[in-house]
Write an enzyme that holds these catalytic residues in place. Structure first.
Site, PDB file in Angstrom:
ATOM      1  N   ASP A  55      13.093  16.655  17.126  1.00  0.00           N
ATOM      2  CA  ASP A  55      13.790  15.732  16.204  1.00  0.00           C
ATOM      3  C   ASP A  55      15.073  14.789  17.478  1.00  0.00           C
ATOM      4  O   ASP A  55      14.963  14.051  18.129  1.00  0.00           O
ATOM      5  CB  ASP A  55      14.266  15.941  15.319  1.00  0.00           C
ATOM      6  N   TYR A  56      15.521  15.756  17.981  1.00  0.00           N
ATOM      7  CA  TYR A  56      16.817  15.834  18.689  1.00  0.00           C
ATOM      8  C   TYR A  56      16.347  14.988  20.662  1.00  0.00           C
ATOM      9  O   TYR A  56      16.846  13.649  20.238  1.00  0.00           O
ATOM     10  CB  TYR A  56      17.972  16.494  19.176  1.00  0.00           C
ATOM     11  N   GLU A  57      15.234  15.282  20.422  1.00  0.00           N
ATOM     12  CA  GLU A  57      14.957  14.584  21.833  1.00  0.00           C
ATOM     13  C   GLU A  57      14.149  13.202  21.816  1.00  0.00           C
ATOM     14  O   GLU A  57      14.238  12.599  22.208  1.00  0.00           O
ATOM     15  CB  GLU A  57      14.294  14.931  22.364  1.00  0.00           C
ATOM     16  N   GLU A 135     -15.773  12.293   1.354  1.00  0.00           N
ATOM     17  CA  GLU A 135     -14.241  12.673   1.709  1.00  0.00           C
ATOM     18  C   GLU A 135     -13.217  12.803   0.940  1.00  0.00           C
ATOM     19  O   GLU A 135     -12.962  12.133  -0.575  1.00  0.00           O
ATOM     20  CB  GLU A 135     -13.625  11.623   2.574  1.00  0.00           C
ATOM     21  N   GLU A 196      -4.616   4.446   1.737  1.00  0.00           N
ATOM     22  CA  GLU A 196      -3.709   4.821   0.708  1.00  0.00           C
ATOM     23  C   GLU A 196      -2.728   5.239   0.960  1.00  0.00           C
ATOM     24  O   GLU A 196      -2.563   5.671   2.119  1.00  0.00           O
ATOM     25  CB  GLU A 196      -4.581   5.574   0.253  1.00  0.00           C
ATOM     26  N   LYS A 321     -19.889   8.039  -0.496  1.00  0.00           N
ATOM     27  CA  LYS A 321     -20.116   6.697   0.333  1.00  0.00           C
ATOM     28  C   LYS A 321     -20.952   7.021   0.907  1.00  0.00           C
ATOM     29  O   LYS A 321     -21.733   7.626   1.984  1.00  0.00           O
ATOM     30  CB  LYS A 321     -18.649   6.619   1.325  1.00  0.00           C
ATOM     31  N   CYS A 442      29.419  30.441 -18.036  1.00  0.00           N
ATOM     32  CA  CYS A 442      30.908  30.315 -18.284  1.00  0.00           C
ATOM     33  C   CYS A 442      31.855  30.183 -18.950  1.00  0.00           C
ATOM     34  O   CYS A 442      33.009  30.062 -19.528  1.00  0.00           O
ATOM     35  CB  CYS A 442      31.513  30.404 -16.367  1.00  0.00           C
TER      36      CYS A 442
HETATM   37  S1  IVH Z   1     -13.338   3.606  -0.070  1.00  0.00           S
HETATM   38  C1  IVH Z   1     -15.418  -0.433  -1.595  1.00  0.00           C
HETATM   39  N1  IVH Z   1     -12.096   5.788  -0.521  1.00  0.00           N
HETATM   40  O1  IVH Z   1      -9.423   4.925  -5.337  1.00  0.00           O
HETATM   41  C2  IVH Z   1     -14.559   1.211  -1.031  1.00  0.00           C
HETATM   42  N2  IVH Z   1     -10.975   4.845  -1.399  1.00  0.00           N
HETATM   43  O2  IVH Z   1      -9.940   4.482  -7.913  1.00  0.00           O
HETATM   44  C3  IVH Z   1     -12.403   1.062  -1.505  1.00  0.00           C
HETATM   45  N3  IVH Z   1      -8.840   5.610  -2.910  1.00  0.00           N
HETATM   46  O3  IVH Z   1      -9.482   1.460  -5.096  1.00  0.00           O
HETATM   47  C4  IVH Z   1     -12.504   2.260  -2.058  1.00  0.00           C
HETATM   48  N4  IVH Z   1      -9.078   7.854  -1.838  1.00  0.00           N
HETATM   49  O4  IVH Z   1      -7.505   2.463  -3.688  1.00  0.00           O
HETATM   50  C5  IVH Z   1     -12.196   4.987  -0.681  1.00  0.00           C
HETATM   51  N5  IVH Z   1     -10.630   7.777   0.199  1.00  0.00           N
HETATM   52  C6  IVH Z   1     -11.036   6.674  -0.022  1.00  0.00           C
HETATM   53  C7  IVH Z   1     -10.218   6.734  -1.106  1.00  0.00           C
HETATM   54  C8  IVH Z   1     -10.026   5.475  -1.474  1.00  0.00           C
HETATM   55  C9  IVH Z   1      -8.587   7.099  -2.521  1.00  0.00           C
HETATM   56  C10 IVH Z   1      -8.396   4.817  -3.809  1.00  0.00           C
HETATM   57  C11 IVH Z   1      -8.788   3.581  -3.976  1.00  0.00           C
HETATM   58  C12 IVH Z   1      -9.995   2.464  -4.541  1.00  0.00           C
HETATM   59  C13 IVH Z   1      -9.716   3.306  -5.668  1.00  0.00           C
HETATM   60  C14 IVH Z   1     -11.118   3.945  -6.645  1.00  0.00           C
END
Ligand code: IVH
Length: 700
Positions: A55-57, A135, A196, A321, A442
């Protein structure tokens, strides 16, 4: 993001810039290089969590950039690392329209829900198996970022999904979000990305500890802390919170003339994650998994739920997704959520229990904390029996009575929290909670200044406070005396072996060895750990002293500003306040600590025991043929003890560093050298030598 070759080049540039700083100033001609070097280290630290320099550097390089820019204001650009906290920008929090609505997600809670959803997705697409990208579902506050011609131009909160609040200046404080990113290399001229903002469990705890020191009520969970932080008016305060961000979705793009649609560049959601990762964002590139079919999805969700507690941040589920972007388009969305994604929510971390008793604990600053004892309740695999109630006001706010049914949430890693009492379930047998007027340990009278919420025992010699101060001193982020722990401190105190902090360095190990349950090996390890702690860098010692309001960050500031810890005793209130982030309250506390002759005596005693009160990061004042040369020793040396070797180097003007960084000249390695050697191998400017070569250097 940075190829091995570029990484190497940037490391060399770092070493050469630091070298120049040692000798003279950095020339304005190197401005862009300096910026790139700083961006690289921000990325190593905030995105990869694997810093190359101290951090210092980093601070030295950052200050050099500030200096050049101050002398040449015309050269300042909005994407310069100094411009995260730019004066006069401000957040106006004005309402802004999302160009594409920020939808929510449909929820699922078990495997059957997911199988059902997959079946519908297959029907809608006509496919027999779908590839999903799975994810973590980050538990924070969602944000939208717009980059125009590679520059971050607007950041907004989600708001109601169609309209959010503009928070660009606050978002610029988050160092894992690049101010500039080369989207143009993908043919993108404008892009909206979503993600997020979160607070890690560690920073959440640190923030709540700070609130407690200031007698303010704690925040319930990291999610509330993150969304609250985005709406703070003072961006410096936002920077102090150390927020993090994961980016996980492309909202929309405008392509430059060469490409017509995003599909020309990216075909899948996972490719979008990869693009963001390559451009320096923290996307869930490493956390995501491509799953073929719903069975793999379910297995991955279960796997993640198992390791939920080991993650440094909170997640409340997984997001599944459809990976193929064309298929996503085809499936479309409802007005509430996309049909191509679903959230899989982990089991709730709440439960109900009965409040049976309240105990009162005295902390190292004398603050008396009420702790609720409840009937055991299992929440997320952990049995909770004890919960902090923070202070008297909290008990009143939550309308708590002895015997009440309470709703408990386990937020963060291990911190259980009482969400509310349930007065509707009272039977009439409940009784009020009466706060004590005397210290439970105490027996001295407790005091509470009118403007504070915390009752305190102000007897500095109160046994509870002494023990807590020693526990804090030995703790992981302080002197890190492994194998000591709360239980041993309490036991050694009861046995009369520990009386105060310095007595840690005079423990009667022969007697400890004869205690029941203390094996020779564990006592040896403890002895080594105590010996080792003497070499901890100064900032850790300062933090370990437990001076009120002096957290790790302030401890670093103090350490950097001094050659020797006792020099701080000569500083006036005004001089203290000239230091970064030191306001009147913090300065007052430091001043008070160093005005107390008992504290000075304690520091002198610690120095006599061999603790590091000098700032080893600063240039050594010794004269000798190793002047200005930095060393670090690792592994077991063939003939010398490490402490002897360090002393020999220091006697000839050498400086001992605490870790491997570009500032290190020589790493002296012995047998069983570990991660330091590995790290040093990656930095071309560090010379790796043996004890024999080290001795030859001394004789030169
Ligand atoms: S995708 C159109 N991916 O969860 C798709 N959302 O409960 C947009 N969230 O409003 C969302 N992790 O704020 C997506 N890996 C992730 C996420 C994520 C957290 C949140 C996001 C969303 C809410 C829904």
């Amino acid at each position: 993001m940075y190829s091995p070759d570029i990484t190497k080049q940037l490391q060399q540039s770092t070493a050469s810039l630091l070298q120049q700083l040692n000798e003279k100033e950095i020339e304005p001609i190197q401005l862009e290089l300096l910026r790139n070097v700083l961006r690289f280290h921000e990325y190593r630290y905030y995105v990869l969590n694997d810093p190359f320099i101290s951090d210092y550097e980093y601070d030295q390089l950052y200050k050099a950039l500030e200096k050049i820019e101050a002398a040449n204001p015309a050269l300042i650009t909005p994407a310069s690392p100094t411009q995260r906290v730019a004066k006069g920008l401000g957040n106006d929090f004005k309402k802004v329209q999302h160009l594409v609505p920020m939808l929510s997600l449909e929820n699922s809670y078990n495997a059957d829900d997911l199988i059902d959803w997959d079946r519908k997705a297959k029907e809608a697409s006509g496919l027999t198996e779908i590839e999903y990208c799975v994810e973590p579902k980050f538990d924070g506050a969602s944000i939208s970022l717009i980059y125009q011609d590679d520059l971050l131009v607007r950041a907004a909160t989600r708001g109601d999904g169609s309209e959010g609040e503009e928070i660009t200046t606050n978002i610029r404080q988050i160092k894992s979000i690049p101010l500039t990113a080369a989207f143009s290399t993908y043919g993108i001229s404008q892009i909206e990305i979503r993600g997020e903002v979160l607070l890690s469990k560690k920073n959440f705890k640190a923030y709540n500890d700070q609130l407690a020191e200031e007698n303010l009520p704690p925040l319930a969970n990291p999610r509330n802390a993150a969304s609250g932080s985005l709406r703070i008016k003072d961006e410096k305060e936002v920077a102090r919170r150390n927020l993090e961000a994961f980016l996980y979705h492309v909202g929309f793009v405008t392509m430059s003339a060469t490409k017509s649609t995003l599909y020309d560049v990216l075909h899948t959601h996972s490719a979008a994650l990869k693009m963001m990762w390559e451009l320096g964002f923290r996307s869930p590139e490493k956390e995501k998994k491509i799953c073929k079919g719903i069975d793999e999805v379910i297995a991955y969700c279960n796997e993640y739920e198992q390791k939920r507690d080991t993650l440094p941040y909170e997640i409340d589920g997984m997001v599944i997704k459809v990976d193929d972007l064309l298929l996503q388009d085809k499936m479309g969305m409802t007005s509430h959520h996309p049909r191509w994604a679903i959230a899989y929510k982990f089991k709730a971390r709440q439960g109900t229990s009965k409040l049976r008793n309240v105990e009162y604990q005295v902390g190292r600053t004398g603050a008396v904390t009420p702790v609720a004892k409840i009937d055991p309740v299992a929440i997320g695999g952990v049995t909770v029996t004890s919960i902090s109630l923070h202070n008297q006001d909290f008990i009143a706010e939550k309308d708590l009575m002895m015997g009440d049914t309470v709703l408990v949430e386990r937020a963060g890693d291990v911190i259980p929290y009482i969400v509310k009492s349930m007065p509707e379930l009272r039977t009439g047998d409940e009784s009020p909670i009466i706060f004590p007027t005397q210290c439970p340990v105490c027996k001295s009278d407790l005091v509470k200044p009118a403007e504070e919420a915390v009752w305190r025992c102000i007897n500095y010699q109160c046994e509870a406070q002494i023990v807590e101060r020693i526990i804090h001193f030995t703790s992981k982020d302080a002197m890190d005396i492994r194998g000591m722990g709360d239980a041993n401190v309490r036991k050694f105190y009861e046995l009369g072996y520990l009386k105060n902090i310095p007595s840690l360095y005079q423990l009667p190990f022969e007697q400890i060895r004869s205690l029941e349950g203390y094996g020779a090996k564990s006592v040896d390890n403890l002895q080594t750990a105590i010996e080792h702690s003497k070499k901890q860098p100064l900032f850790r010692l300062i933090y370990a002293l437990g001076i009120r309001f002096v957290g790790e960050a302030t401890a670093k500031t103090l350490a950097n500003a001094t050659n020797h810890l006792l020099d701080i005793a000569n500083k006036s209130m005004e001089e203290l306040q000239q230091m970064e982030d030191v306001g009147p309250r913090v300065a007052g506390s430091i001043f008070e600590f160093f005005s107390n002759s008992e504290n000075i005596a304690l520091l002198q005693q610690l120095e006599a025991f061999g603790l590091q009160l000098k700032n080893e990061q600063k240039e050594s004042t010794h004269d000798g043929n190793l002047n200005g040369i930095t060393f670090l020793f690792t592994g077991t040396l063939p003939t010398l003890k490490r402490s002897e070797a360090e002393k020999m180097a220091e006697e000839q003007g050498g400086t001992i560093l605490s870790g491997v960084s570009a500032k290190l000249n020589y790493l002296v390695v012995g047998e069983d050298a570990g991660s330091k050697l590995e790290k040093a191998k990656k930095i071309t400017t560090v010379k790796i030598i043996s004890e024999e070569e080290f001795i030859a250097l001394l004789k030169k």
